[in-house]
Write an enzyme that holds these catalytic residues in place. Sequence first.
Site, PDB file in Angstrom:
ATOM      1  N   CYS A  22     -46.258  -4.139 -35.471  1.00  0.00           N
ATOM      2  CA  CYS A  22     -46.507  -3.654 -36.821  1.00  0.00           C
ATOM      3  C   CYS A  22     -45.177  -3.602 -37.545  1.00  0.00           C
ATOM      4  O   CYS A  22     -44.115  -3.608 -36.933  1.00  0.00           O
ATOM      5  CB  CYS A  22     -47.142  -2.261 -36.804  1.00  0.00           C
ATOM      6  SG  CYS A  22     -48.688  -2.143 -35.884  1.00  0.00           S
ATOM      7  N   ARG A  39     -45.037  -9.530 -37.844  1.00  0.00           N
ATOM      8  CA  ARG A  39     -45.299  -8.428 -36.927  1.00  0.00           C
ATOM      9  C   ARG A  39     -46.719  -7.888 -37.026  1.00  0.00           C
ATOM     10  O   ARG A  39     -47.106  -7.008 -36.258  1.00  0.00           O
ATOM     11  CB  ARG A  39     -44.308  -7.288 -37.200  1.00  0.00           C
ATOM     12  CG  ARG A  39     -42.884  -7.655 -36.884  1.00  0.00           C
ATOM     13  CD  ARG A  39     -41.973  -6.459 -37.078  1.00  0.00           C
ATOM     14  NE  ARG A  39     -42.437  -5.300 -36.315  1.00  0.00           N
ATOM     15  CZ  ARG A  39     -42.237  -5.114 -35.025  1.00  0.00           C
ATOM     16  NH1 ARG A  39     -41.584  -6.025 -34.329  1.00  0.00           N
ATOM     17  NH2 ARG A  39     -42.681  -4.043 -34.412  1.00  0.00           N
ATOM     18  N   TRP A  74     -51.000  -4.960 -36.819  1.00  0.00           N
ATOM     19  CA  TRP A  74     -51.759  -5.743 -35.842  1.00  0.00           C
ATOM     20  C   TRP A  74     -52.571  -4.717 -35.068  1.00  0.00           C
ATOM     21  O   TRP A  74     -52.022  -3.850 -34.413  1.00  0.00           O
ATOM     22  CB  TRP A  74     -50.822  -6.499 -34.917  1.00  0.00           C
ATOM     23  CG  TRP A  74     -51.501  -7.540 -34.072  1.00  0.00           C
ATOM     24  CD1 TRP A  74     -52.778  -7.572 -33.626  1.00  0.00           C
ATOM     25  CD2 TRP A  74     -50.890  -8.737 -33.572  1.00  0.00           C
ATOM     26  NE1 TRP A  74     -53.013  -8.691 -32.875  1.00  0.00           N
ATOM     27  CE2 TRP A  74     -51.872  -9.429 -32.825  1.00  0.00           C
ATOM     28  CE3 TRP A  74     -49.619  -9.288 -33.668  1.00  0.00           C
ATOM     29  CZ2 TRP A  74     -51.615 -10.644 -32.184  1.00  0.00           C
ATOM     30  CZ3 TRP A  74     -49.366 -10.498 -33.028  1.00  0.00           C
ATOM     31  CH2 TRP A  74     -50.351 -11.164 -32.306  1.00  0.00           C
ATOM     32  N   ASN A 110     -45.404   2.830 -36.253  1.00  0.00           N
ATOM     33  CA  ASN A 110     -45.378   1.809 -35.205  1.00  0.00           C
ATOM     34  C   ASN A 110     -45.268   2.523 -33.870  1.00  0.00           C
ATOM     35  O   ASN A 110     -44.591   3.547 -33.772  1.00  0.00           O
ATOM     36  CB  ASN A 110     -44.162   0.883 -35.345  1.00  0.00           C
ATOM     37  CG  ASN A 110     -44.214   0.013 -36.569  1.00  0.00           C
ATOM     38  OD1 ASN A 110     -45.226  -0.079 -37.243  1.00  0.00           O
ATOM     39  ND2 ASN A 110     -43.096  -0.645 -36.861  1.00  0.00           N
ATOM     40  N   GLY A 111     -45.881   1.979 -32.831  1.00  0.00           N
ATOM     41  CA  GLY A 111     -45.756   2.566 -31.502  1.00  0.00           C
ATOM     42  C   GLY A 111     -47.097   2.998 -30.959  1.00  0.00           C
ATOM     43  O   GLY A 111     -48.158   2.579 -31.428  1.00  0.00           O
ATOM     44  N   GLU A 140     -40.148 -18.003 -10.688  1.00  0.00           N
ATOM     45  CA  GLU A 140     -39.712 -17.743 -12.055  1.00  0.00           C
ATOM     46  C   GLU A 140     -38.212 -17.465 -12.119  1.00  0.00           C
ATOM     47  O   GLU A 140     -37.524 -17.924 -13.039  1.00  0.00           O
ATOM     48  CB  GLU A 140     -40.504 -16.568 -12.637  1.00  0.00           C
ATOM     49  CG  GLU A 140     -40.096 -16.138 -14.030  1.00  0.00           C
ATOM     50  CD  GLU A 140     -40.249 -17.199 -15.089  1.00  0.00           C
ATOM     51  OE1 GLU A 140     -39.679 -17.011 -16.182  1.00  0.00           O
ATOM     52  OE2 GLU A 140     -40.922 -18.225 -14.844  1.00  0.00           O
ATOM     53  N   LYS A 194     -35.640 -19.689 -14.353  1.00  0.00           N
ATOM     54  CA  LYS A 194     -34.762 -19.139 -15.384  1.00  0.00           C
ATOM     55  C   LYS A 194     -33.325 -19.595 -15.168  1.00  0.00           C
ATOM     56  O   LYS A 194     -32.621 -19.965 -16.110  1.00  0.00           O
ATOM     57  CB  LYS A 194     -34.818 -17.607 -15.380  1.00  0.00           C
ATOM     58  CG  LYS A 194     -36.029 -17.033 -16.051  1.00  0.00           C
ATOM     59  CD  LYS A 194     -35.988 -17.265 -17.548  1.00  0.00           C
ATOM     60  CE  LYS A 194     -37.381 -17.308 -18.141  1.00  0.00           C
ATOM     61  NZ  LYS A 194     -38.152 -18.496 -17.811  1.00  0.00           N
ATOM     62  N   GLU A 209     -32.942 -23.335 -15.928  1.00  0.00           N
ATOM     63  CA  GLU A 209     -33.158 -23.631 -17.341  1.00  0.00           C
ATOM     64  C   GLU A 209     -31.917 -23.395 -18.183  1.00  0.00           C
ATOM     65  O   GLU A 209     -31.576 -24.222 -19.034  1.00  0.00           O
ATOM     66  CB  GLU A 209     -34.284 -22.741 -17.906  1.00  0.00           C
ATOM     67  CG  GLU A 209     -35.683 -23.219 -17.638  1.00  0.00           C
ATOM     68  CD  GLU A 209     -36.714 -22.306 -18.277  1.00  0.00           C
ATOM     69  OE1 GLU A 209     -37.638 -22.834 -18.909  1.00  0.00           O
ATOM     70  OE2 GLU A 209     -36.586 -21.075 -18.155  1.00  0.00           O
ATOM     71  N   HIS A 263     -39.475 -23.770   7.361  1.00  0.00           N
ATOM     72  CA  HIS A 263     -40.067 -25.108   7.392  1.00  0.00           C
ATOM     73  C   HIS A 263     -39.283 -26.094   6.523  1.00  0.00           C
ATOM     74  O   HIS A 263     -39.842 -27.033   5.957  1.00  0.00           O
ATOM     75  CB  HIS A 263     -41.525 -25.058   6.933  1.00  0.00           C
ATOM     76  CG  HIS A 263     -42.402 -24.261   7.846  1.00  0.00           C
ATOM     77  ND1 HIS A 263     -42.833 -24.733   9.079  1.00  0.00           N
ATOM     78  CD2 HIS A 263     -42.899 -23.001   7.742  1.00  0.00           C
ATOM     79  CE1 HIS A 263     -43.567 -23.819   9.670  1.00  0.00           C
ATOM     80  NE2 HIS A 263     -43.630 -22.748   8.881  1.00  0.00           N
ATOM     81  N   LYS A 286     -38.871 -25.210 -27.195  1.00  0.00           N
ATOM     82  CA  LYS A 286     -39.637 -23.977 -27.036  1.00  0.00           C
ATOM     83  C   LYS A 286     -41.105 -24.266 -26.803  1.00  0.00           C
ATOM     84  O   LYS A 286     -41.742 -23.656 -25.955  1.00  0.00           O
ATOM     85  CB  LYS A 286     -39.463 -23.097 -28.278  1.00  0.00           C
ATOM     86  CG  LYS A 286     -40.146 -21.738 -28.162  1.00  0.00           C
ATOM     87  CD  LYS A 286     -39.566 -20.940 -27.007  1.00  0.00           C
ATOM     88  CE  LYS A 286     -40.228 -19.595 -26.851  1.00  0.00           C
ATOM     89  NZ  LYS A 286     -39.788 -18.899 -25.636  1.00  0.00           N
TER      90      LYS A 286
END
Length: 607
Positions: free
Chosen positions: A2, A27, A74, A98-99, A480, A484, A487, A503, A602
């Site tokens: 928001c 937002r 939102w 907000n929150g 992941e 990272k 990347e 293995h 992206k």
Amino acid sequence: MCGIIGYVGHQQVVPVLLEGLKRLEYRGYDSAGIAMLSNGALAVRRCKGKIRQLEELLKGETISGTVGIGHTRWATHGRPSEENAHPHRSGGIVVVHNGIIENYLTLKHALEAEGRVFASETDTEVIVHLIDRAFAGNLEAAVRQALKEVQGAYSIAAIAESDPDKVVVARMASPLVVGLGQGEYLVASDIPAILHHTRDVLFLDDGEVATATPEGVTITTLDGTPVTKEVKQVLWNPVMAEKGGYKHFMLKEIFEQPRAIWDTIRGRLSQETGSVVLHEMNLSGEDVSRLQKIALVACGTSYHSALVGKYLLEQVCGLPVEADIASEFRYRDPLVDDTTLGVFISQSGETADTLAAVREAKRKGTHVLSICNVVDSSISRESDGVLYTHAGPEIGVASSKAFTAQLAALYILSIYLGRARGRLSEEAGSEMIQALVEVPKHVEDILEQDALYEELARHFADRSDFLYLGRGINYPIALEGALKLKEISYIHAEGYPAGEMKHGPIALIDESMPVVALAPRDAVYEKMLGNIEEVKTRDGIVIAFTDEGNEELEGKVNHLFTVPQTTPLLMPILLSIPMQLIAYHIAVRRGCDVDQPRNLAKSVTVE
């Protein structure tokens, strides 16, 4: 997500608020509103929809004034509607927020017992009632008194009919900035909303309350202690301004993860009933009962979230789950039909391979649900239902906050399906929800240890290879973590299930090989201890991660780090944060372009 904007000064406030809201619209998209003091009385205008709908509503209005607040929303607590839009009013007080207020149900029940009537489904309305109850002529005093009863994350702005010519704001774990002009002052949740008026700003810290009047700004703590703050001058261009002072977008986005997780889960949880509300699924109870399996499909980092989702959904829902790389899914003639729930995960919602997989699944009659971060993206439009992650724009190419928001979304999806299928009791659902509600604070605690990971990077930035090991639900986090690192630092890294090390990968281990071992105390902890011993026996350098309170690994590994304790099903979120910080700091030390690493984009919109 928001956005908040507020103004007090000498200009007509409506154009100022609308301009600020437009800069914040990323937002929140589903409703907007403003409140102002016009001829000594409050005027509130709200509507469902985007800012342009609010502009249309205000056309021809004769209201005028120089003090006001605005909000773009939102939906979280409560569906998108005019009555749920901000600002919210009680008596002569209006508030935007907000929150998430964690104890809002308790407060609401107490306020209703006092005879107060609620007009919305939001948690925000609790705040305005508390301020109205405490108001005795001084708005900032009432705000401080009210917020002492509130638990959770918030940034708020308030104005009062009986205490005019001021805007009072407060923050707790949700950003707020105050812009300083000549006889005019602005408040906002994001810097870009005020940069066209001023570049001199004050950044509020948690637990602070600011009062802006035409004469200036005063700041206190919640207990009324005066606070002196240094004025910062924003010298960034618009793109730099969006970084909020961070050196890179990626670092900013790593530190935004507590908020991204909150924004993804809030408004969707009911701790009272142990259930999750996901109207956007568009899946009836009969549809859920007919399901025979789930197919999770994604690319890159989103595929790693799908792998975590496989563990989550199988354990909680009792359905067989397949996790597929999207670029392989449609070319293997997948065995899916109308008894399959297809869950397609994409940050951008434009990933070409995933979009093609969506179309293949729909062709075979599969009910398609997408988990996506971009409203009205191609994948979301072509899905039968959408579970939006509210992570906000992610500029850094290497995904961070979008990934952990996806994990949070998959977690609440597992609760939703587990309850709908009768596999998860109300009590068990409530326990899972409570554990999830605690995660953002756990993430904040990890981020406070950032300096430790920066120091670790100093020792390993010159290495050419890394190995990441995990078991069970944390094996995808090993994948992941390796992704990272490769990347953004261009170091060769591999992620492996720890039991597979013997293995093949064990041949690589020597005194120069750093091995990241994910070893929380879960059902496979003892197995991980054995794998760590295998590495140490071959002189490998072990960088281990476990949960707080585990002293068993001290002295047995080269570098030991801990994360807060949580349920094993949520440990992947917590372990993701150190993986991101290690990759980031190593890349910075190597002089890499962190936000735009070579050869990467992206959103991959071609096959």
